[in-house]
Design a protein around this motif. Structure first.
Motif, PDB file in Angstrom:
ATOM      1  N   SER A 272       4.307  78.289  20.495  1.00 42.54           N
ATOM      2  CA  SER A 272       5.506  78.182  21.333  1.00 42.54           C
ATOM      3  C   SER A 272       5.080  77.354  22.581  1.00 42.54           C
ATOM      4  N   SER A 273       3.958  76.991  22.707  1.00 43.47           N
ATOM      5  CA  SER A 273       3.397  76.277  23.820  1.00 43.47           C
ATOM      6  C   SER A 273       3.765  74.842  23.800  1.00 43.47           C
ATOM      7  N   ASP A 274       4.043  74.173  25.083  1.00 44.69           N
ATOM      8  CA  ASP A 274       4.339  72.771  25.159  1.00 44.69           C
ATOM      9  C   ASP A 274       3.022  72.272  26.000  1.00 44.69           C
ATOM     10  N   SER A 275       2.103  72.746  26.077  1.00 45.79           N
ATOM     11  CA  SER A 275       0.892  72.340  26.705  1.00 45.79           C
ATOM     12  C   SER A 275       0.229  71.130  26.080  1.00 45.79           C
ATOM     13  N   ILE A 276      -0.393  70.402  26.813  1.00 43.35           N
ATOM     14  CA  ILE A 276      -1.413  69.213  26.166  1.00 43.35           C
ATOM     15  C   ILE A 276      -2.180  69.789  25.201  1.00 43.35           C
ATOM     16  N   ALA A 277      -2.963  70.938  25.449  1.00 42.34           N
ATOM     17  CA  ALA A 277      -4.194  71.372  24.715  1.00 42.34           C
ATOM     18  C   ALA A 277      -3.263  71.869  23.273  1.00 42.34           C
ATOM     19  N   ALA A 278      -2.289  72.642  23.348  1.00 37.55           N
ATOM     20  CA  ALA A 278      -1.631  73.141  22.237  1.00 37.55           C
ATOM     21  C   ALA A 278      -0.927  72.006  21.275  1.00 37.55           C
ATOM     22  N   LEU A 279      -0.541  70.857  21.758  1.00 35.42           N
ATOM     23  CA  LEU A 279       0.072  69.809  21.077  1.00 35.42           C
ATOM     24  C   LEU A 279      -1.023  69.010  20.308  1.00 35.42           C
ATOM     25  N   GLY A 280      -2.122  69.048  20.957  1.00 29.65           N
ATOM     26  CA  GLY A 280      -3.364  68.334  20.475  1.00 29.65           C
ATOM     27  C   GLY A 280      -3.847  69.124  19.158  1.00 29.65           C
ATOM     28  N   VAL A 281      -3.972  70.552  19.299  1.00 30.80           N
ATOM     29  CA  VAL A 281      -4.352  71.213  18.464  1.00 30.80           C
ATOM     30  C   VAL A 281      -3.527  71.182  17.014  1.00 30.80           C
ATOM     31  N   VAL A 282      -2.431  71.446  17.499  1.00 32.55           N
ATOM     32  CA  VAL A 282      -1.212  71.365  16.309  1.00 32.55           C
ATOM     33  C   VAL A 282      -1.217  70.005  15.642  1.00 32.55           C
TER      34      VAL A 282
END
Length: 225
Positions: A87-97
């Motif tokens: 549910s995160s919209d952070s740079i880190a989260a999107l990169g991992v996804v």
């Protein structure tokens, strides 16, 4: 006993690299988890968008517990996202996804290193669990044929860690390409994604180095005895 053997010093470089990689990936993920991406998508939204854009409508998305437990399951055709990314919209989260979606795309396209890794994964897990058992029994009983068999088994596990490297690096490359070209992620955000994925990649390098050095250590111990 052999586990107190001075050859243990061989493992020190891998231990240090593993420690550094673990600290770095946790630090960078925490750092960029506090920076929201201007793309305007959460992890699960990004995952579904990229999968559908690639025609992978059959790949499901599931939420799982933990942090950095994200992974793609090629058997079930499902991308599992952790609580830290779903549910995160952070740079880190999107990169991992995006990295995990990279694995799904590899699977769909029959990326050769992934095909090989998936094929030997069950054998590698079995070999890793039993290698030391045969090795120790062989040394203790003087049945050096068993010790050599243990080394052969462990070699399969080492091969798995080596094959894993191109799979992980390629998934990160695909992730960055998708974020940059398909979603037009700004350069400053891409820099953060690269920092997170580069740190994550080093954990696989450390695992490979540890496996290789363990194999060398086993061979040295067997030759000495």
């Amino acid at each position: 006993m052999f586990w107190y053997d001075p050859t243990f010093i061989i493992l020190v470089p891998a231990l240090l690299l593993s420690l550094w990689a673990s600290i770095t990936v946790q630090s960078r993920f925490a750092q960029y988890s506090r920076v929201r991406s201007r793309i305007g998508m959460t992890g699960v939204e990004l995952a579904r968008f990229i999968l559908d854009s690639a025609g992978l409508y059959n790949v499901r998305i599931e939420r799982i517990h933990g942090s950095l437990t994200d992974h793609y399951d090629p058997r079930e055709k499902v991308v599992r996202l952790s609580q830290a990314t779903y549910s995160s919209d952070s740079i880190a989260a999107l990169g991992v996804v995006a990295h995990e979606i990279g694995h799904a795309i590899q699977d769909a396209k029959g990326y050769t290193p992934l095909v090989i890794r998936n094929a030997i994964a069950p054998v590698a897990q079995f070999s890793s669990n039993l290698a030391w058992v045969f090795f120790i029994i062989g040394l203790v009983t003087g049945m050096f044929g068993l010790a050599k068999f243990g080394i052969i088994l462990f070699s399969i596990a080492v091969l798995f860690t080596i094959i894993t490297l191109p799979v992980e690096f390629d998934a990160s490359r695909r992730a960055l390409q998708i974020l940059e070209k398909n979603l037009l992620m700004p350069a400053d955000e891409l820099k953060g994604v690269k920092a997170v994925l580069s740190a994550a990649a080093m954990t696989y390098v450390a695992a490979m180095l540890m496996a290789v050095l363990q194999l060398i250590r086993m061979i040295l111990i067997a030759r000495r005895d």
